[in-house]
Design an enzyme around this catalytic site. Structure first.
Site, short mmCIF file in Angstrom:
data_model
loop_
_atom_site.label_atom_id
_atom_site.label_comp_id
_atom_site.label_asym_id
_atom_site.label_seq_id
_atom_site.Cartn_x
_atom_site.Cartn_y
_atom_site.Cartn_z
CG ASP A 34 -22.78 17.89 4.39
OD1 ASP A 34 -22.76 17.55 5.71
OD2 ASP A 34 -22.86 19.19 4.33
CG ASP A 42 -21.86 13.57 7.24
OD1 ASP A 42 -22.83 12.87 6.62
OD2 ASP A 42 -22.25 14.62 7.44
CG ASP A 111 -7.40 4.48 2.27
OD1 ASP A 111 -6.26 4.07 2.16
OD2 ASP A 111 -8.09 4.77 1.52
CG ASP A 213 -1.68 5.66 1.44
OD1 ASP A 213 -2.43 5.88 0.35
OD2 ASP A 213 -0.92 6.14 2.14
CD GLU A 266 -1.38 4.09 -2.85
OE1 GLU A 266 -2.00 4.76 -4.06
OE2 GLU A 266 -1.19 4.26 -1.74
CG HIS A 338 -8.01 9.16 -3.42
ND1 HIS A 338 -7.88 7.70 -3.68
CD2 HIS A 338 -7.19 9.40 -2.63
CE1 HIS A 338 -6.70 7.35 -2.96
NE2 HIS A 338 -6.25 8.35 -2.44
CG ASP A 339 -4.22 9.78 -4.99
OD1 ASP A 339 -4.50 10.78 -4.27
OD2 ASP A 339 -3.45 8.81 -4.37
#
Length: 561
Positions: A34, A42, A111, A213, A266, A338-339
């Site tokens: 950040d 960011d 993504d 995705d 994915e 991330h999942d």
């Protein structure tokens, strides 16, 4: 790292595509760095850490979504495909990030989330406004059944039905994820052309490819929606149109460009045969796929029903994919993203043997044939988090599961929370742990989700200064892939497939044979190795050399035979 992107293309020793010897690093922007103190990571924060990524040696940075979004699913509900969400910065910030990454020889992959949009996207606002709007058919709308119920019994990935009744027109719309994420109708050619035009604009801007995705869900099994029995249950993925859609995408977006792009799809539920076809270079669809077979093996009846790791099952699964894509196609290699829960907590020992188990899995994964993916924090051995209350969690999947399990199925809150501790996606989404200062050096403000309290001991600064540095181990693995053709392209042969703790395999090429042996256990491995390594050259290991053939707890070694 090389000095420019052009240096990373085929050399005299590598005639295969550049990504066969590349390593990808996934950044989850909200949680990486950040720069302005608002508690959310960011683009300028990512830019400030490009030297860190260049030092690690990665070739590609994949950014999870940074588009404008209401954030119902942390950016995977996109309001506008053509801009950057102000919480992450601006288009000029993005351009500067890409330019500075390219200066360091790092490609940037975005993504691509085009199975669904946000319900706040202008396309959906128009689509829901009336049944005769020109964009009505851009989404999946169906009338209620005679009894007023949904068109079929499909369920959302985030709990509850996959259809929501919209009061504006009295019809249901389809959402395979949250109700704020309506599915696009890819049967409509206008939808496809709008998506392709958007993709071309990002490539023209300097983007180096896309991680797509749930891309196999864009092709719906339309007969299950409109058939006489109004199909129910699963079966919506991988409609027969998927190959035509991806071929068309390649032709419309990538054909005629310079061939240096990366495309990874994915694909939940994809089979090896499917993947071989999707990634066959003669088919012109995608370079590689993300499959989920191996990260589903420690789940019982559902994701939040964790069961212990069965190493034999994991080895068998990964070896099947190695064999199945050996001649045609390509593997993507991952155990974190991330999942998924943190690797060292999920499949390792994040207490007594955190360094050893983190580096064991790194060696094992990166020595398979395919393109390795590193998820932020994996390279320093970050662990799962154990928040004391569900109120500290942010992920819609975990929150919906907790509510449903406790409120509707009367499960004990403590046991449900334990499952969230083990399998929840927020394990991967707590802020990157840079140093031991307040908030782990991630932000000067209040982070959007709590920092893992172990940041004081586990952080990038401390790891890199340590004599047992996970980061340094990853550097050596990445260098091996860049320099060693057998690591990048060699054949794979699993050894001792039924052994419960030994993970061993060969990588072979015409010029050499490599052996990986790894003891996936808290106990020493006292059995015999698959062959005598007394005269072999030890290329890499995660313990000090002691001349003993016995493997210590969580020890991994790479030999040249």
């Amino acid at each position: 790292m090389t000095d420019s992107l052009s240096d990373q293309t085929d050399s005299e020793n590598f005639t295969a595509p550049w990504w066969t010897r590349a390593v990808v690093y996934q950044v989850y922007p909200r949680s990486f760095a950040d720069s302005d103190g608002d508690g959310v990571g960011d683009l300028n924060g990512i830019r400030s850490q490009l030297d860190y990524l260049a030092d690690l040696g990665v070739d590609v940075v994949w950014l999870s979504p940074v588009y404008p979004s209401p954030q119902h699913d942390n950016g995977y509900d996109i309001r506008d495909y053509e801009d950057i969400d102000p919480v992450f910065g601006s288009l000029s910030d993005f351009d500067e990030l890409v330019a500075q990454a390219h200066q360091r020889g790092i490609r940037v992959v975005m993504d691509l989330v085009v199975n669904h949009t946000s319900d706040e996207h202008d396309w959906f606002r128009e689509s829901r406004s009336s049944i005769d709007n020109p964009k009505r058919d851009w989404y999946w709308w169906r009338k209620p059944r005679e009894d007023g119920s949904a068109p079929n019994g499909w369920t959302s990935a985030f709990s509850g039905p996959a259809w929501t009744l919209d009061e504006t027109t009295g019809e249901y719309y389809l959402h395979l994820f949250a109700k704020q994420q309506p599915d696009l109708n890819w049967e409509n050619a206008e939808v496809r052309q709008a998506v392709y035009a958007m993709m071309r604009r990002w490539l023209d801007r300097g983007v180096d490819g896309f991680r797509m995705d749930v891309i196999n869900l864009i092709a719906k099994r339309t007969e299950l929606i409109d058939g006489p029995q109004r199909g129910s249950g699963d079966g919506f993925e991988m409609g027969p149109q998927i190959h035509a859609f991806l071929k068309e995408m390649h032709q419309e977006v990538f054909a005629g460009r310079d061939g240096t792009y990366l495309t990874v799809g994915e694909m939940p539920g994809v089979s090896i045969d499917d993947a071989a076809l999707f990634t066959d270079p003669t088919q012109h669809e995608v370079d590689m796929v993300f499959q989920f077979e191996h990260v589903s093996l420690d789940q019982g009846e559902h994701k939040f029903d964790p069961i212990p790791l069965d190493l034999v099952a994991l080895k068998t699964s990964l070896a099947r994919w190695q064999e199945g894509l050996a001649e045609t196609g390509w593997n993507s290699l991952y155990l974190n993203n991330h999942d998924q829960p943190r690797l060292v907590s999920r499949f390792g020992n994040d207490r007594e043997y955190r360094y050893e188990s983190a580096t064991l899995w790194a060696l094992v994964l990166h020595l398979h044939r395919g393109t390795p993916y590193i998820y932020q924090g994996e390279e320093i051995g970050m662990t799962n988090v154990r928040f004391e209350s569900i109120e500290h969690y942010r992920d819609i999947e975990s929150l919906n599961h907790y509510r449903e399990a406790v409120d509707e199925f009367d499960q004990a809150p403590s046991s449900v929370l334990e499952a969230v501790h083990a399998m929840g996606r927020d394990n991967a989404r707590t802020p990157m742990q840079w140093d031991s200062s307040e908030q782990a050096g991630f932000t000067t403000g209040t982070p959007w989700i709590g920092v893992n309290p172990n940041y004081v001991e586990i952080n990038a600064e401390a790891d890199r200064a340590s004599g047992t540095s996970v980061f340094a181990f990853y550097q050596r693995l990445i260098k091996l892939r860049h320099e060693n053709e057998t690591v990048a392209l060699g054949g794979f042969e699993l050894l001792e497939p039924s052994h419960p703790t030994l993970y061993a395999f060969f990588r072979t090429s015409p010029s050499e044979r490599l052996l990986v042996v790894a003891n996936v256990s808290d106990e020493p491995f006292l059995g015999e190795l698959p062959l005598d390594v007394g005269s072999a050259e030890l290329l890499l290991g995660n313990y000090p050399v002691n001349g003993d053939a016995a493997l210590r707890p969580w020890e991994a070694r790479l030999y040249r035979l």
